[in-house]
Write an enzyme that holds these catalytic residues in place. Structure first.
Site, PDB file in Angstrom:
ATOM      1  N   GLU A 147      30.870  -0.585  26.328  1.00  0.00           N
ATOM      2  CA  GLU A 147      29.961  -0.820  25.193  1.00  0.00           C
ATOM      3  C   GLU A 147      29.795   0.409  24.305  1.00  0.00           C
ATOM      4  OE1 GLU A 147      29.123  -0.663  28.374  1.00  0.00           O
ATOM      5  OE2 GLU A 147      27.086   0.070  28.719  1.00  0.00           O
ATOM      6  N   CYS A 206      29.938  -1.165  35.341  1.00  0.00           N
ATOM      7  CA  CYS A 206      29.467  -0.056  36.177  1.00  0.00           C
ATOM      8  C   CYS A 206      28.781  -0.619  37.430  1.00  0.00           C
ATOM      9  CB  CYS A 206      28.583   0.877  35.372  1.00  0.00           C
ATOM     10  SG  CYS A 206      28.628   2.554  36.000  1.00  0.00           S
ATOM     11  N   HIS A 260      31.829   2.274  30.887  1.00  0.00           N
ATOM     12  CA  HIS A 260      30.944   1.582  29.940  1.00  0.00           C
ATOM     13  C   HIS A 260      31.674   1.308  28.619  1.00  0.00           C
ATOM     14  CE1 HIS A 260      27.079   1.947  32.087  1.00  0.00           C
ATOM     15  NE2 HIS A 260      27.625   3.035  32.601  1.00  0.00           N
ATOM     16  N   LYS A 265      -0.612   4.405  -0.137  1.00  0.00           N
ATOM     17  CA  LYS A 265      -1.392   5.570   0.304  1.00  0.00           C
ATOM     18  C   LYS A 265      -0.789   6.271   1.531  1.00  0.00           C
ATOM     19  CE  LYS A 265      -5.229   6.312  -1.309  1.00  0.00           C
ATOM     20  NZ  LYS A 265      -5.356   6.785  -2.693  1.00  0.00           N
ATOM     21  N   LYS A 321       0.815  -1.223   0.000  1.00  0.00           N
ATOM     22  CA  LYS A 321       0.000   0.000   0.000  1.00  0.00           C
ATOM     23  C   LYS A 321       0.849   1.274   0.000  1.00  0.00           C
ATOM     24  CE  LYS A 321      -4.055  -1.802  -0.080  1.00  0.00           C
ATOM     25  NZ  LYS A 321      -4.869  -1.622  -1.309  1.00  0.00           N
TER      26      LYS A 321
HETATM   27  N1  GLN Z   1      24.076   3.375  40.124  1.00  0.00           N
HETATM   28  C1  GLN Z   1      25.486   3.302  40.074  1.00  0.00           C
HETATM   29  C2  GLN Z   1      26.136   4.667  40.273  1.00  0.00           C
HETATM   30  O1  GLN Z   1      25.499   5.666  40.123  1.00  0.00           O
HETATM   31  C3  GLN Z   1      25.952   2.679  38.767  1.00  0.00           C
HETATM   32  C4  GLN Z   1      25.601   3.478  37.578  1.00  0.00           C
HETATM   33  C5  GLN Z   1      25.689   2.686  36.303  1.00  0.00           C
HETATM   34  O2  GLN Z   1      25.709   1.463  36.333  1.00  0.00           O
HETATM   35  N2  GLN Z   1      25.681   3.359  35.181  1.00  0.00           N
HETATM   36  O3  GLN Z   1      27.292   4.749  40.582  1.00  0.00           O
END
Ligand code: GLN
Length: 565
Positions: free
Chosen positions: A521, A383, A519, A193, A191
């Site tokens: 990632e 973390c 982090h 539209k 479709k």
């Molecule tokens: N809550 C934890 C802190 O503030 C870890 C934070 C997190 O995992 N991004 O230190």
């Protein structure tokens, strides 16, 4: 700004429905253009009133992506960084909240010289300024407008890109609109539209798209392409079909095959070298070499929403491609472990506890960590996951009963994780926070350096003494417990050079047990991968293979974890 230095602007809007993957489409196109030798910047314009994504729940909005310079942004910036070589910054994500804040600040300062402050021109001018700032230095600046055409909130943004297009001239501005072509089974038809209506809506605002990117679950027949072109006033070859692919990293090649990058450089009149997708081909074909499937159990809080851990999922996916392993992620809600005990973890080739905030599920995460430690299962704590590793070790190995983070138990007798009120950021500036600081502004945010100690696993993994990774947290390892904890075998193998804040903990006498306060990632890409994730997945492979040999000899071991803590 002289014309030669001004970028060419490619504005990306969406129609029909949300979640069509505008961010991935924009990033994939940017990736192809980059291989032609062009410098491409992407920015995301978000029509919500939040100043940034930092205070938004991952449940509602998916992951909060952190830029190197410490901005908490929309997850689309993660896609941009995974597809491009360049990095995003706080200029790469603009929200209505920021725009209004700037306008109101200017109004208070009297910058508008007494005029009535209005959406047009003041807000729209401010938006244009933000786009120009974000695109500075690029050959092509791709500006993606969040939301769907027709939303009240996005109107000022659409008006701003219309005006900017007129200001820079049609040779320097191009409009790409992403729509959906639903397939109706009963009539066996695709479709058009909704696409027609969505373009009509855009034209009412004064924007005529130059390119349509039409999402569908099957290829677009020529007859339908002609029809769309006719009704929307878009050239037939500029009606591009974007079908669902089984691998997002196939999208750059697909868009190239459809001629999209050629349309862009032609429109802008740019001379470029030829497209070279060899790196992307390698990313795609690396999947064919995956000879082993491994299961990573991820114990989190937002496990029902795929977008909540999108960078993490991608980082594991990249590691799979770099180690010849198919990584299957099994999500377990941490509270399930509290209720059902550690038997739900059986069969895991590796356990990952990701970042998180607040109390819910914390005891389940601690059980998961203990299970991994006691059973020799590869463990990666990120973390909060690192903080959990410290708490678990303090309680069960060091005998520090009731050890906790002051985030969760402010009155704990052993605050092994606590608030550090002063530290140096990567620019050497002293930053401060207190228990009562604003929720929005007290975190250690963005890229910071860590020194890795000689002879540690971390040092071997990174093959470097100094690394830089991104942070987003308030609480830190409490160095008052350092001697006790290191004395019992949990090594602090990475720390900030200035303040000795713990960055990495590891267990030398465990097959693979690493916790990091940052982090990783956010800096994994499909082309390069990330050393920490690749090493983790390799350890999972080894665990899987050795466990296969064991299988049959004994049932999977269970730990002494206090299952129903
Ligand atoms: N809550 C934890 C802190 O503030 C870890 C934070 C997190 O995992 N991004 O230190």
């Amino acid at each position: 700004m002289s014309d030669e230095n001004r970028p060419h602007y490619l504005f990306v809007t969406g129609g029909v429905v949300s979640s069509l993957g505008k961010g991935i489409a924009a990033a994939s196109l940017a990736a192809v253009l980059e291989t032609r030798g062009l410098k491409v910047q992407i920015i995301k314009l978000d029509p919500y009133l939040n100043v940034d994504a930092g205070t938004m729940s991952p449940f509602q909005h998916g992951e909060v992506f952190v830029t190197r310079d410490g901005a908490e942004t929309d997850l689309d910036l993660g896609h941009y960084e995974r597809f491009l070589h360049g990095k995003t910054s706080r200029l790469s994500n603009v929200t209505t909240g920021q725009i209004y804040r700037n306008v109101l600040d200017k109004e208070r300062r009297g910058d508008y010289l007494g005029s009535t402050v209005q959406v047009i021109p003041h807000v729209t001018d401010e938006i244009q300024l933000a786009i120009e700032r974000g695109g500075e230095g690029a050959d092509i600046c791709i500006a993606e407008i969040g939301g769907t055409v027709g939303d009240i909130e996005s109107l000022p943004f659409l008006e701003a890109i219309r005006q900017l297009g007129i200001r820079v001239g049609s040779k320097r501005a191009m409009y790409m609109h992403l729509t959906l072509l639903p397939y109706v089974k009963s009539s066996g038809e695709m479709k058009t539209k909704p696409t027609q209506h969505s373009v009509k809506e855009l034209r009412t605002i004064g924007i005529q798209p130059d390119v349509l990117l039409c999402r569908s679950d099957r290829p677009l027949p020529d007859s339908e392409r002609r029809k769309i072109a006719l009704f929307t006033n878009v050239a037939e070859r500029s009606v591009i079909s974007a079908i669902d692919l089984d691998d997002i990293y196939k999208i750059p090649a697909w868009l190239h095959q459809q001629g999209l990058d050629e349309l862009v450089v032609e429109h802008f009149g740019l001379q470029t070298r030829k497209t070279d997708l060899s790196q992307w081909d390698r990313v795609v074909t690396s999947r064919d070499a995956q000879d082993l499937e491994i299961e990573v159990v991820m114990v989190g809080k937002y496990v029902d929403l795929a977008d909540a851990y999108i960078s993490l999922n991608e980082a594991l996916e990249h590691a799979g491609r770099h180690t010849g392993s198919k990584v299957r992620i099994r999500y377990i809600e941490a509270e399930t472990i509290v209720r059902q005990g550690d038997r739900v973890l059986q069969g895991a080739d590796a356990i990952l506890v990701p970042g998180g905030f607040g109390e819910r599920g914390i005891e389940g995460k601690i059980v998961a960590c203990q299970y991994a430690r006691e059973n020799g299962i590869p463990y990666l704590g990120i973390c909060l996951g690192m903080q959990v590793a410290v708490i678990e070790f303090a309680r069960h190995v060091c005998g520090l009963e009731g050890a906790h983070s002051t985030e969760i138990d402010p009155d704990t007798s052993h605050p092994v994780i606590g608030l550090v009120t002063e530290w140096h950021d990567s620019g050497g500036e002293v930053q401060r926070r207190t228990h009562s600081s604003d929720k929005g502004g007290t975190m250690r945010l963005g890229a910071q350096r860590a020194r890795l100690s000689a002879g540690s696993r971390a040092r071997a993994i990174y093959n470097a003494e100094m690394i830089e990774e991104r942070h987003r947290h308030r609480y830190e390892f409490n160095n008052h417990y350092r001697e006790t904890i290191e004395g019992r075998g949990l090594r602090i193998s990475g720390e900030t050079p200035e303040d000795h804040l713990a960055e990495i903990v590891e267990l030398p006498d465990h097959p693979w047990f690493v916790g990091c306060q940052f982090h990783p990632e956010f800096s994994s890409t499909p082309r390069e991968g990330h050393p920490l994730f690749s090493s983790f997945v390799r350890a999972a492979r080894e665990h899987h293979l050795s466990h296969q040999v064991d299988a049959g000899a004994a049932a999977p071991a269970t730990s002494s974890a206090q299952g129903a803590a």
